[in-house]
Design a protein around this motif. Sequence first.
Motif, PDB file in Angstrom:
ATOM      1  N   GLN A  22      81.614 -76.207 120.968  1.00 41.52           N
ATOM      2  CA  GLN A  22      81.752 -77.530 121.568  1.00 41.52           C
ATOM      3  C   GLN A  22      81.529 -77.478 123.081  1.00 41.52           C
ATOM      4  O   GLN A  22      80.876 -78.351 123.660  1.00 41.52           O
ATOM      5  CB  GLN A  22      83.152 -78.098 121.287  1.00 41.52           C
ATOM      6  CG  GLN A  22      83.486 -78.239 119.823  1.00 41.52           C
ATOM      7  CD  GLN A  22      82.584 -79.219 119.112  1.00 41.52           C
ATOM      8  OE1 GLN A  22      82.209 -80.245 119.675  1.00 41.52           O
ATOM      9  NE2 GLN A  22      82.220 -78.917 117.869  1.00 41.52           N
ATOM     10  N   LEU A  23      82.055 -76.445 123.711  1.00 38.80           N
ATOM     11  CA  LEU A  23      82.030 -76.371 125.179  1.00 38.80           C
ATOM     12  C   LEU A  23      80.650 -76.022 125.724  1.00 38.80           C
ATOM     13  O   LEU A  23      80.195 -76.612 126.720  1.00 38.80           O
ATOM     14  CB  LEU A  23      83.056 -75.347 125.653  1.00 38.80           C
ATOM     15  CG  LEU A  23      83.168 -75.143 127.165  1.00 38.80           C
ATOM     16  CD1 LEU A  23      83.593 -76.428 127.857  1.00 38.80           C
ATOM     17  CD2 LEU A  23      84.155 -74.018 127.484  1.00 38.80           C
ATOM     18  N   GLU A  24      79.986 -75.072 125.109  1.00 36.76           N
ATOM     19  CA  GLU A  24      78.708 -74.620 125.666  1.00 36.76           C
ATOM     20  C   GLU A  24      77.643 -75.715 125.700  1.00 36.76           C
ATOM     21  O   GLU A  24      76.912 -75.831 126.702  1.00 36.76           O
ATOM     22  CB  GLU A  24      78.226 -73.380 124.908  1.00 36.76           C
ATOM     23  CG  GLU A  24      79.093 -72.153 125.221  1.00 36.76           C
ATOM     24  CD  GLU A  24      78.663 -70.903 124.483  1.00 36.76           C
ATOM     25  OE1 GLU A  24      78.838 -69.802 125.024  1.00 36.76           O
ATOM     26  OE2 GLU A  24      78.142 -71.033 123.354  1.00 36.76           O
ATOM     27  N   PRO A  25      77.532 -76.573 124.675  1.00 34.69           N
ATOM     28  CA  PRO A  25      76.570 -77.675 124.793  1.00 34.69           C
ATOM     29  C   PRO A  25      76.909 -78.664 125.912  1.00 34.69           C
ATOM     30  O   PRO A  25      76.012 -79.232 126.530  1.00 34.69           O
ATOM     31  CB  PRO A  25      76.640 -78.349 123.418  1.00 34.69           C
ATOM     32  CG  PRO A  25      77.148 -77.304 122.491  1.00 34.69           C
ATOM     33  CD  PRO A  25      78.099 -76.482 123.322  1.00 34.69           C
ATOM     34  N   VAL A  26      78.204 -78.860 126.165  1.00 39.10           N
ATOM     35  CA  VAL A  26      78.609 -79.726 127.284  1.00 39.10           C
ATOM     36  C   VAL A  26      78.139 -79.122 128.595  1.00 39.10           C
ATOM     37  O   VAL A  26      77.568 -79.812 129.451  1.00 39.10           O
ATOM     38  CB  VAL A  26      80.142 -79.925 127.291  1.00 39.10           C
ATOM     39  CG1 VAL A  26      80.590 -80.607 128.577  1.00 39.10           C
ATOM     40  CG2 VAL A  26      80.580 -80.738 126.082  1.00 39.10           C
ATOM     41  N   LYS A  27      78.381 -77.824 128.760  1.00 35.58           N
ATOM     42  CA  LYS A  27      77.944 -77.141 129.979  1.00 35.58           C
ATOM     43  C   LYS A  27      76.437 -77.271 130.145  1.00 35.58           C
ATOM     44  O   LYS A  27      75.931 -77.568 131.236  1.00 35.58           O
ATOM     45  CB  LYS A  27      78.372 -75.679 129.918  1.00 35.58           C
ATOM     46  CG  LYS A  27      78.015 -74.868 131.165  1.00 35.58           C
ATOM     47  CD  LYS A  27      76.696 -74.145 130.992  1.00 35.58           C
ATOM     48  CE  LYS A  27      76.341 -73.341 132.236  1.00 35.58           C
ATOM     49  NZ  LYS A  27      74.964 -72.793 132.157  1.00 35.58           N
ATOM     50  N   ASP A  28      75.690 -77.056 129.069  1.00 36.28           N
ATOM     51  CA  ASP A  28      74.232 -77.142 129.153  1.00 36.28           C
ATOM     52  C   ASP A  28      73.772 -78.550 129.522  1.00 36.28           C
ATOM     53  O   ASP A  28      72.851 -78.724 130.326  1.00 36.28           O
ATOM     54  CB  ASP A  28      73.602 -76.713 127.833  1.00 36.28           C
ATOM     55  CG  ASP A  28      73.780 -75.226 127.551  1.00 36.28           C
ATOM     56  OD1 ASP A  28      74.064 -74.471 128.495  1.00 36.28           O
ATOM     57  OD2 ASP A  28      73.652 -74.835 126.368  1.00 36.28           O
ATOM     58  N   ALA A  29      74.439 -79.560 128.954  1.00 34.52           N
ATOM     59  CA  ALA A  29      74.059 -80.950 129.225  1.00 34.52           C
ATOM     60  C   ALA A  29      74.371 -81.348 130.662  1.00 34.52           C
ATOM     61  O   ALA A  29      73.670 -82.179 131.249  1.00 34.52           O
ATOM     62  CB  ALA A  29      74.759 -81.886 128.249  1.00 34.52           C
ATOM     63  N   LEU A  30      75.406 -80.754 131.231  1.00 37.34           N
ATOM     64  CA  LEU A  30      75.758 -81.047 132.626  1.00 37.34           C
ATOM     65  C   LEU A  30      74.775 -80.418 133.602  1.00 37.34           C
ATOM     66  O   LEU A  30      74.703 -80.820 134.764  1.00 37.34           O
ATOM     67  CB  LEU A  30      77.179 -80.562 132.928  1.00 37.34           C
ATOM     68  CG  LEU A  30      78.316 -81.377 132.324  1.00 37.34           C
ATOM     69  CD1 LEU A  30      79.627 -80.622 132.430  1.00 37.34           C
ATOM     70  CD2 LEU A  30      78.427 -82.750 132.987  1.00 37.34           C
ATOM     71  N   GLY A  31      74.028 -79.452 133.141  1.00 35.59           N
ATOM     72  CA  GLY A  31      72.998 -78.839 133.969  1.00 35.59           C
ATOM     73  C   GLY A  31      73.563 -78.061 135.142  1.00 35.59           C
ATOM     74  O   GLY A  31      74.593 -77.396 135.034  1.00 35.59           O
ATOM     75  N   SER A  32      72.910 -78.171 136.285  1.00 33.68           N
ATOM     76  CA  SER A  32      73.263 -77.359 137.446  1.00 33.68           C
ATOM     77  C   SER A  32      74.619 -77.721 138.038  1.00 33.68           C
ATOM     78  O   SER A  32      75.158 -76.967 138.855  1.00 33.68           O
ATOM     79  CB  SER A  32      72.192 -77.497 138.524  1.00 33.68           C
ATOM     80  OG  SER A  32      72.081 -78.848 138.956  1.00 33.68           O
ATOM     81  N   ARG A  33      75.182 -78.841 137.629  1.00 31.76           N
ATOM     82  CA  ARG A  33      76.511 -79.202 138.125  1.00 31.76           C
ATOM     83  C   ARG A  33      77.592 -78.271 137.604  1.00 31.76           C
ATOM     84  O   ARG A  33      78.661 -78.147 138.212  1.00 31.76           O
ATOM     85  CB  ARG A  33      76.870 -80.635 137.707  1.00 31.76           C
ATOM     86  CG  ARG A  33      76.157 -81.723 138.449  1.00 31.76           C
ATOM     87  CD  ARG A  33      76.441 -83.077 137.823  1.00 31.76           C
ATOM     88  NE  ARG A  33      75.762 -83.247 136.536  1.00 31.76           N
ATOM     89  CZ  ARG A  33      75.881 -84.303 135.743  1.00 31.76           C
ATOM     90  NH1 ARG A  33      76.671 -85.298 136.103  1.00 31.76           N
ATOM     91  NH2 ARG A  33      75.218 -84.394 134.615  1.00 31.76           N
ATOM     92  N   ALA A  34      77.370 -77.645 136.447  1.00 32.92           N
ATOM     93  CA  ALA A  34      78.421 -76.894 135.770  1.00 32.92           C
ATOM     94  C   ALA A  34      78.137 -75.398 135.754  1.00 32.92           C
ATOM     95  O   ALA A  34      77.018 -74.970 135.467  1.00 32.92           O
ATOM     96  CB  ALA A  34      78.593 -77.402 134.347  1.00 32.92           C
ATOM     97  N   THR A  35      79.173 -74.616 136.032  1.00 32.35           N
ATOM     98  CA  THR A  35      79.142 -73.163 135.880  1.00 32.35           C
ATOM     99  C   THR A  35      80.246 -72.780 134.908  1.00 32.35           C
ATOM    100  O   THR A  35      81.396 -73.201 135.074  1.00 32.35           O
ATOM    101  CB  THR A  35      79.371 -72.455 137.220  1.00 32.35           C
ATOM    102  OG1 THR A  35      78.339 -72.826 138.137  1.00 32.35           O
ATOM    103  CG2 THR A  35      79.384 -70.951 137.054  1.00 32.35           C
ATOM    104  N   LEU A  36      79.896 -72.008 133.894  1.00 32.30           N
ATOM    105  CA  LEU A  36      80.862 -71.589 132.883  1.00 32.30           C
ATOM    106  C   LEU A  36      81.060 -70.080 132.975  1.00 32.30           C
ATOM    107  O   LEU A  36      80.101 -69.313 132.847  1.00 32.30           O
ATOM    108  CB  LEU A  36      80.368 -71.970 131.486  1.00 32.30           C
ATOM    109  CG  LEU A  36      81.201 -71.470 130.299  1.00 32.30           C
ATOM    110  CD1 LEU A  36      82.626 -72.007 130.362  1.00 32.30           C
ATOM    111  CD2 LEU A  36      80.529 -71.857 128.975  1.00 32.30           C
ATOM    112  N   ALA A  37      82.297 -69.667 133.221  1.00 29.89           N
ATOM    113  CA  ALA A  37      82.654 -68.249 133.258  1.00 29.89           C
ATOM    114  C   ALA A  37      83.583 -67.960 132.089  1.00 29.89           C
ATOM    115  O   ALA A  37      84.666 -68.557 131.988  1.00 29.89           O
ATOM    116  CB  ALA A  37      83.329 -67.895 134.577  1.00 29.89           C
TER     117      ALA A  37
END
Length: 228
Positions: free
Chosen positions: A173-188
């Motif tokens: 669920q989380l990784e597609p959200v991060k991808d959709a947010l694009g450069s605004r989001a960094t996931l560690a």
Amino acid sequence: MPSLDAHPLSIAVDDAIHVSALLLLPQNARACVVLAHGAGAGMNHPFMAAIAKGLADRGLGSLRYQFPYMEQGMKRPDSPPRAHAAVRAAVAEARTRVPDLALFAGGKSFGGRMTSQAQALTPLPGVRGLIFLGFPLHPAGQPSQDRAKHLFDITVPMLFLQGTRDALAELPQLEPVKDALGSRATLALFQDADHSFHVPAKSGRTDNQIRNGMLDRLAAWIDTQKAK
């Protein structure tokens, strides 16, 4: 006001409500993080205290604060409007106390989500980025992306620090959200950590190692944002 000890404050949310806060500001701090606690424990929880100390060890100040319900000893979290008001009051306090420092805001679980909701409704003055210590994307056992909808109204950078065993943010669920947010989001991601950033003994790592890894990543991200 450089100090190795947390400085207690009282923040006015409105004319009737004041909440406690702690400002921890190391010498030569290069930024300040406004930190909100999770739903079940306040700003003095060992996790929150350890994050504040870890930030100070890395040259970063922090202002952590109570939501009104926690200040009043109640178990039920505040309504979003009241929580948003507390977030705004804490950010305003930080801007007053450390006007020359780069400002970031966020928090643990509920606190991070209330911060992002406030930012999505009306940008928090002076805040250059949001930091989530375990973003609660959905209730445990109820995978969904509904709680992420407001994130797409945010234009400042966002850092998601998440455990791979977080039952409140399953990776599919989380990784597609991060991808959709694009450069605004960094996931560690932190392997084997749960929503509280606890790891089982069989992982070969300790909670302290996970927390230090989080803090290192957080500090590096802040420095990257400051350099832009």
